[in-house]
Design an enzyme around this catalytic site. Sequence first.
Site, mmCIF file in Angstrom:
data_model
loop_
_atom_site.group_PDB
_atom_site.id
_atom_site.type_symbol
_atom_site.label_atom_id
_atom_site.label_comp_id
_atom_site.label_asym_id
_atom_site.label_seq_id
_atom_site.Cartn_x
_atom_site.Cartn_y
_atom_site.Cartn_z
ATOM 1 C CD GLU A 1 44.111 38.426 41.796
ATOM 2 O OE1 GLU A 1 43.657 39.396 41.799
ATOM 3 O OE2 GLU A 1 43.660 37.744 40.836
ATOM 4 C CB CYS B 1 46.492 37.799 38.461
ATOM 5 S SG CYS B 1 46.183 39.385 38.985
#
Length: 132
Positions: free
Chosen positions: A55, A91
């Site tokens: 991501e 993330c």
Amino acid sequence: MTKEELILKAIEARELSYSPYSKFKVGAAVLTSDGEVYLGTNIENASFGLSMCAERNALFNAYCHGINQEDIEALAIVADTVLPVSPCGACRQVISELFPRDKPIYLANLNCDIKVTNVDELLPYSFDSSDL
Ligand code: THU
């Protein structure tokens, strides 16, 4: 583009995963208001700490193409997990800075289980530029 279509793009990205150490493939896809999709997958390294998550790579890929928060509509992340994949803490921190607060984040697995979430759910009480 539907969330299912964006998740299919993330599944395509997942096939490009370089994950010989964990063997855990993750794919991600960022959708823009122009309908463009920027992909990311996890890329590992023998020096494990240098590995990069899917991501983050998808968001960095979008930003490398001149995309910023105002252009982003959605993010999909997928892995072969029992429940929809849960992004790691690093993330979540990056997503909270680069991804718009009012747009959906689709967490998915290969069984098409989907959890729709957002920045504030993923990282409440986040550290950001206003703390500096
Ligand atoms: N990974 C991701 O790409 N995204 C996440 O949110 C969780 C973990 C990757 C990092 C590493 O390559 C592998 O999955 C196992 O942790």
